[in-house]
Scaffold this active site. Structure first.
Site, PDB file in Angstrom:
ATOM      1  N   TYR A 151     -50.505 -26.738  22.189  1.00 43.32           N
ATOM      2  CA  TYR A 151     -49.515 -26.320  21.187  1.00 43.32           C
ATOM      3  C   TYR A 151     -48.137 -26.190  21.834  1.00 43.32           C
ATOM      4  O   TYR A 151     -47.133 -26.677  21.310  1.00 43.32           O
ATOM      5  CB  TYR A 151     -49.957 -24.981  20.595  1.00 43.32           C
ATOM      6  CG  TYR A 151     -49.068 -24.435  19.525  1.00 43.32           C
ATOM      7  CD1 TYR A 151     -49.005 -25.056  18.279  1.00 43.32           C
ATOM      8  CD2 TYR A 151     -48.296 -23.300  19.733  1.00 43.32           C
ATOM      9  CE1 TYR A 151     -48.195 -24.553  17.278  1.00 43.32           C
ATOM     10  CE2 TYR A 151     -47.480 -22.790  18.738  1.00 43.32           C
ATOM     11  CZ  TYR A 151     -47.433 -23.419  17.515  1.00 43.32           C
ATOM     12  OH  TYR A 151     -46.630 -22.924  16.526  1.00 43.32           O
ATOM     13  N   HIS A 177     -53.388 -14.130  13.826  1.00 40.93           N
ATOM     14  CA  HIS A 177     -52.722 -13.479  14.955  1.00 40.93           C
ATOM     15  C   HIS A 177     -53.097 -11.991  14.971  1.00 40.93           C
ATOM     16  O   HIS A 177     -53.711 -11.483  14.033  1.00 40.93           O
ATOM     17  CB  HIS A 177     -51.201 -13.642  14.828  1.00 40.93           C
ATOM     18  CG  HIS A 177     -50.734 -15.051  15.008  1.00 40.93           C
ATOM     19  ND1 HIS A 177     -50.140 -15.779  14.011  1.00 40.93           N
ATOM     20  CD2 HIS A 177     -50.792 -15.880  16.076  1.00 40.93           C
ATOM     21  CE1 HIS A 177     -49.832 -16.989  14.461  1.00 40.93           C
ATOM     22  NE2 HIS A 177     -50.224 -17.078  15.715  1.00 40.93           N
ATOM     23  N   ASP A 216     -57.571  -9.447  28.100  1.00 34.99           N
ATOM     24  CA  ASP A 216     -56.357  -8.828  27.591  1.00 34.99           C
ATOM     25  C   ASP A 216     -55.217  -9.809  27.340  1.00 34.99           C
ATOM     26  O   ASP A 216     -54.324  -9.530  26.575  1.00 34.99           O
ATOM     27  CB  ASP A 216     -55.846  -7.822  28.642  1.00 34.99           C
ATOM     28  CG  ASP A 216     -56.182  -6.401  28.252  1.00 34.99           C
ATOM     29  OD1 ASP A 216     -56.565  -6.181  27.091  1.00 34.99           O
ATOM     30  OD2 ASP A 216     -56.055  -5.524  29.118  1.00 34.99           O
ATOM     31  N   LYS A 264     -44.613 -28.210  21.118  1.00 34.27           N
ATOM     32  CA  LYS A 264     -43.369 -27.530  20.729  1.00 34.27           C
ATOM     33  C   LYS A 264     -42.239 -27.825  21.729  1.00 34.27           C
ATOM     34  O   LYS A 264     -41.083 -27.987  21.333  1.00 34.27           O
ATOM     35  CB  LYS A 264     -43.601 -26.022  20.627  1.00 34.27           C
ATOM     36  CG  LYS A 264     -44.441 -25.636  19.408  1.00 34.27           C
ATOM     37  CD  LYS A 264     -43.672 -25.931  18.142  1.00 34.27           C
ATOM     38  CE  LYS A 264     -44.399 -25.544  16.880  1.00 34.27           C
ATOM     39  NZ  LYS A 264     -43.682 -25.975  15.672  1.00 34.27           N
ATOM     40  N   SER A 321     -42.110 -21.548  19.213  1.00 41.03           N
ATOM     41  CA  SER A 321     -42.574 -20.168  19.357  1.00 41.03           C
ATOM     42  C   SER A 321     -42.478 -19.752  20.828  1.00 41.03           C
ATOM     43  O   SER A 321     -42.247 -20.583  21.708  1.00 41.03           O
ATOM     44  CB  SER A 321     -43.999 -20.021  18.842  1.00 41.03           C
ATOM     45  OG  SER A 321     -44.914 -20.227  19.877  1.00 41.03           O
ATOM     46  N   SER A 322     -42.701 -18.466  21.094  1.00 39.72           N
ATOM     47  CA  SER A 322     -42.504 -17.947  22.460  1.00 39.72           C
ATOM     48  C   SER A 322     -43.547 -18.488  23.451  1.00 39.72           C
ATOM     49  O   SER A 322     -43.362 -18.327  24.654  1.00 39.72           O
ATOM     50  CB  SER A 322     -42.531 -16.424  22.442  1.00 39.72           C
ATOM     51  OG  SER A 322     -43.765 -15.986  21.947  1.00 39.72           O
ATOM     52  N   CYS A 323     -44.606 -19.133  22.955  1.00 40.39           N
ATOM     53  CA  CYS A 323     -45.627 -19.653  23.880  1.00 40.39           C
ATOM     54  C   CYS A 323     -45.131 -20.874  24.667  1.00 40.39           C
ATOM     55  O   CYS A 323     -45.822 -21.370  25.549  1.00 40.39           O
ATOM     56  CB  CYS A 323     -46.914 -19.983  23.144  1.00 40.39           C
ATOM     57  SG  CYS A 323     -46.731 -21.403  22.100  1.00 40.39           S
ATOM     58  N   TRP A 333     -60.645  -5.627  20.698  1.00 41.38           N
ATOM     59  CA  TRP A 333     -60.804  -6.379  21.958  1.00 41.38           C
ATOM     60  C   TRP A 333     -59.796  -5.934  23.011  1.00 41.38           C
ATOM     61  O   TRP A 333     -58.626  -5.697  22.703  1.00 41.38           O
ATOM     62  CB  TRP A 333     -60.570  -7.873  21.690  1.00 41.38           C
ATOM     63  CG  TRP A 333     -61.805  -8.596  21.252  1.00 41.38           C
ATOM     64  CD1 TRP A 333     -62.845  -8.072  20.538  1.00 41.38           C
ATOM     65  CD2 TRP A 333     -62.124  -9.966  21.501  1.00 41.38           C
ATOM     66  NE1 TRP A 333     -63.786  -9.045  20.315  1.00 41.38           N
ATOM     67  CE2 TRP A 333     -63.367 -10.209  20.895  1.00 41.38           C
ATOM     68  CE3 TRP A 333     -61.477 -11.010  22.166  1.00 41.38           C
ATOM     69  CZ2 TRP A 333     -63.989 -11.457  20.941  1.00 41.38           C
ATOM     70  CZ3 TRP A 333     -62.096 -12.250  22.204  1.00 41.38           C
ATOM     71  CH2 TRP A 333     -63.343 -12.471  21.604  1.00 41.38           C
ATOM     72  N   ASN A 352     -43.514 -13.220  18.040  1.00 42.86           N
ATOM     73  CA  ASN A 352     -44.644 -13.051  17.113  1.00 42.86           C
ATOM     74  C   ASN A 352     -44.130 -12.559  15.766  1.00 42.86           C
ATOM     75  O   ASN A 352     -43.347 -11.605  15.727  1.00 42.86           O
ATOM     76  CB  ASN A 352     -45.616 -11.987  17.631  1.00 42.86           C
ATOM     77  CG  ASN A 352     -46.148 -12.330  18.994  1.00 42.86           C
ATOM     78  OD1 ASN A 352     -46.679 -13.411  19.209  1.00 42.86           O
ATOM     79  ND2 ASN A 352     -46.004 -11.416  19.939  1.00 42.86           N
TER      80      ASN A 352
HETATM   81  N1  LIG Z   1     -46.713 -17.170  12.534  1.00 49.22           N
HETATM   82  C1  LIG Z   1     -46.102 -16.745  13.636  1.00 49.22           C
HETATM   83  O1  LIG Z   1     -46.350 -15.650  14.154  1.00 49.22           O
HETATM   84  C2  LIG Z   1     -45.068 -17.612  14.284  1.00 49.22           C
HETATM   85  C3  LIG Z   1     -44.436 -17.121  15.420  1.00 49.22           C
HETATM   86  C4  LIG Z   1     -43.482 -17.892  16.048  1.00 49.22           C
HETATM   87  C5  LIG Z   1     -43.184 -19.130  15.539  1.00 49.22           C
HETATM   88  N2  LIG Z   1     -43.802 -19.605  14.436  1.00 49.22           N
HETATM   89  C6  LIG Z   1     -43.460 -20.974  13.993  1.00 49.22           C
HETATM   90  O2  LIG Z   1     -43.089 -21.046  12.648  1.00 49.22           O
HETATM   91  C7  LIG Z   1     -43.530 -22.291  12.095  1.00 49.22           C
HETATM   92  C8  LIG Z   1     -44.326 -22.036  10.818  1.00 49.22           C
HETATM   93  O3  LIG Z   1     -45.401 -21.149  11.088  1.00 49.22           O
HETATM   94  P1  LIG Z   1     -46.190 -20.391   9.911  1.00 49.22           P
HETATM   95  O4  LIG Z   1     -46.759 -19.171  10.520  1.00 49.22           O
HETATM   96  O5  LIG Z   1     -45.350 -20.308   8.690  1.00 49.22           O
HETATM   97  O6  LIG Z   1     -47.391 -21.410   9.658  1.00 49.22           O
HETATM   98  P2  LIG Z   1     -48.193 -21.695   8.302  1.00 49.22           P
HETATM   99  O7  LIG Z   1     -48.169 -20.490   7.431  1.00 49.22           O
HETATM  100  O8  LIG Z   1     -49.509 -22.254   8.717  1.00 49.22           O
HETATM  101  O9  LIG Z   1     -47.325 -22.823   7.597  1.00 49.22           O
HETATM  102  C9  LIG Z   1     -47.259 -24.130   8.072  1.00 49.22           C
HETATM  103  C10 LIG Z   1     -46.888 -25.033   6.921  1.00 49.22           C
HETATM  104  O10 LIG Z   1     -46.869 -26.397   7.394  1.00 49.22           O
HETATM  105  C11 LIG Z   1     -47.499 -27.220   6.435  1.00 49.22           C
HETATM  106  N3  LIG Z   1     -48.062 -28.436   7.006  1.00 49.22           N
HETATM  107  C12 LIG Z   1     -48.908 -28.529   8.059  1.00 49.22           C
HETATM  108  N4  LIG Z   1     -49.264 -29.809   8.252  1.00 49.22           N
HETATM  109  C13 LIG Z   1     -48.624 -30.550   7.303  1.00 49.22           C
HETATM  110  C14 LIG Z   1     -48.594 -31.942   6.973  1.00 49.22           C
HETATM  111  N5  LIG Z   1     -49.275 -32.849   7.656  1.00 49.22           N
HETATM  112  N6  LIG Z   1     -47.853 -32.321   5.913  1.00 49.22           N
HETATM  113  C15 LIG Z   1     -47.158 -31.418   5.179  1.00 49.22           C
HETATM  114  N7  LIG Z   1     -47.142 -30.099   5.449  1.00 49.22           N
HETATM  115  C16 LIG Z   1     -47.874 -29.670   6.487  1.00 49.22           C
HETATM  116  C17 LIG Z   1     -48.603 -26.349   5.888  1.00 49.22           C
HETATM  117  O11 LIG Z   1     -49.083 -26.852   4.679  1.00 49.22           O
HETATM  118  P3  LIG Z   1     -50.646 -26.640   4.300  1.00 49.22           P
HETATM  119  O12 LIG Z   1     -50.848 -25.159   4.197  1.00 49.22           O
HETATM  120  O13 LIG Z   1     -50.781 -27.382   3.026  1.00 49.22           O
HETATM  121  O14 LIG Z   1     -51.436 -27.227   5.449  1.00 49.22           O
HETATM  122  C18 LIG Z   1     -47.888 -24.996   5.773  1.00 49.22           C
HETATM  123  O15 LIG Z   1     -47.180 -24.924   4.553  1.00 49.22           O
HETATM  124  C19 LIG Z   1     -44.332 -22.985  13.199  1.00 49.22           C
HETATM  125  O16 LIG Z   1     -43.527 -23.932  13.837  1.00 49.22           O
HETATM  126  C20 LIG Z   1     -44.647 -21.885  14.174  1.00 49.22           C
HETATM  127  O17 LIG Z   1     -44.708 -22.335  15.482  1.00 49.22           O
HETATM  128  C21 LIG Z   1     -44.744 -18.870  13.778  1.00 49.22           C
END
Ligand SMILES: NC(=O)c1ccc[n+]([C@@H]2O[C@H](COP(=O)([O-])OP(=O)(O)OC[C@H]3O[C@@H](n4cnc5c(N)ncnc54)[C@H](OP(=O)(O)O)[C@@H]3O)[C@@H](O)[C@H]2O)c1
Length: 319
Positions: free
Chosen positions: A141, A184, A281, A145, A112-114, A207, A170
């Site tokens: 985090y 988020h 902020d 990454k 991610s961008s962080c 906020w 995001n």
């Molecule tokens: N959301 C954003 O805004 C955003 C932005 C930039 C990048 N990303 C990246 O995109 C990726 C996915 O993000 P997301 O938002 O889709 O997150 P999410 O909805 O929380 O999904 C994460 C998935 O990983 C699974 N998981 C976690 N721990 C596990 C384990 N030990 N064994 C098996 N499965 C596991 C979770 O399963 P359970 O639900 O069963 O725990 C869930 O299905 C991340 O790498 C994140 O950094 C997200």
């Protein structure tokens, strides 16, 4: 040009039930991929090396997308620091090493961008990685990454593995997290305005000052970028050009106050939006430079307004 059987290759989508993983699954299915390997925690616990090794050795995927992670907003990142570092390190190390051992032909790792330094020049360029200090609240985090990015790069450099990373901005969309303690900013605003409409409140308090600028992308657009990378990008295209990963975003940003006004309109909130300026902020501006992926032939399709409308329809049907 894709080989004839490309879309019947076995693609393991780690984390397929999450917001990102489910969008990637929908995108690949609707683009004709017929052999997706979908597993949740009951099939394989990605934090356990033995579980991952035995899953990969028996199911033998051809390619893998790593969308599994421990994910959350600033509060969760800062509160559960050990879990954000440990869980993410374990998941990516187990998956990337097992992918190497089983000779996968491609791995796409999601960060991610962080990962970028707090004071990196905006828009954020891929080259800014590791050029300065990280934002402390999400440092664990981000370090996990960055380690994932470096694992992919190192397996390429040492073994020639076709492993590389994509850094999305995001995201928001279907299956987002609307829990105000861990969500988020965009889903949190949607929930706050929707609740205010339902409860008949005439004020919503947010906020900060509302002036920071941020970029948001509809998750289905990210999924399309991942499909594009599976079909068109190889590790050498990045590492041989001096970068370790590719940014994925819209390249467009707006002030949080403008986002709040847009979501208020879409949810039908007609009251007043107030700002608690005693609350922090965060960084004034955060936007990705997406010229590299644009030049490779990929661009996002969904406008912010359209994406928020689609997400709100989904939210109303679920909550
Ligand atoms: N959301 C954003 O805004 C955003 C932005 C930039 C990048 N990303 C990246 O995109 C990726 C996915 O993000 P997301 O938002 O889709 O997150 P999410 O909805 O929380 O999904 C994460 C998935 O990983 C699974 N998981 C976690 N721990 C596990 C384990 N030990 N064994 C098996 N499965 C596991 C979770 O399963 P359970 O639900 O069963 O725990 C869930 O299905 C991340 O790498 C994140 O950094 C997200």
């Amino acid at each position: 040009m894709l080989s004839e059987n490309f879309k019947s290759k076995k693609v393991f989508i780690a984390g397929y039930k999450g917001m990102v993983g489910s969008a990637i699954t929908r995108s690949l299915q609707s683009n004709g991929y017929t052999n997706l390997l979908l597993a949740d925690k009951s099939d394989v616990d990605l934090m356990r090396q033995e579980s991952v090794e035995s899953y990969m050795a028996t199911r033998k995927p051809d390619m893998m997308i790593i969308a599994a992670a421990k994910v959350g907003g600033i509060l969760a990142n800062n509160t559960y620091r050990a879990e954000f570092l440990y869980n993410n390190l374990m998941i990516e190390a187990n998956l990337i090493h097992a992918a190497y051992e089983n000779g996968l032909s491609k791995v796409v790792f999601l960060g991610s961008s962080c990962i970028y330094p707090k004071l990196a020049p905006q828009p954020l360029k891929e080259e800014s990685l590791l050029s300065g200090y990280l934002e402390y609240t999400n440092e664990p985090y981000a370090i996990a990454k960055i380690t994932g990015i470096k694992l992919c790069e190192s397996y390429y450099k040492q073994y020639g593995s076709n492993f590389f990373s994509m850094m999305p901005t995001n995201l928001y969309g279907y299956f987002d997290n609307f829990d105000l303690n861990t969500s988020h900013v965009l889903p949190a605003l949607m929930r706050k305005f929707d609740t205010a409409v339902k409860e008949g409140s005439d004020t919503v308090l947010l906020w900060g000052t509302g002036t920071p600028k941020r970029e948001f992308m509809f998750v289905d657009d990210l999924a399309d970028a991942i499909r594009f990378s599976l079909e068109n990008i190889d590790a050498k295209d990045l590492y041989e050009n001096g970068i370790t990963h590719l940014n994925v975003g819209t390249g467009e940003d707006l002030m949080i106050s403008e986002l709040a006004t847009l979501i208020a309109q879409i949810t039908g909130f007609k009251g007043k939006i107030e700002y608690d300026t005693s609350k922090p902020d965060g960084t004034p501006r955060k936007i990705m430079d997406v010229s590299r992926i644009n030049n490779l032939g990929w661009k996002h399709k969904t406008s912010l307004e359209e994406g928020i409308k689609l997400t709100y329809e989904w939210y109303k049907s679920k909550y």
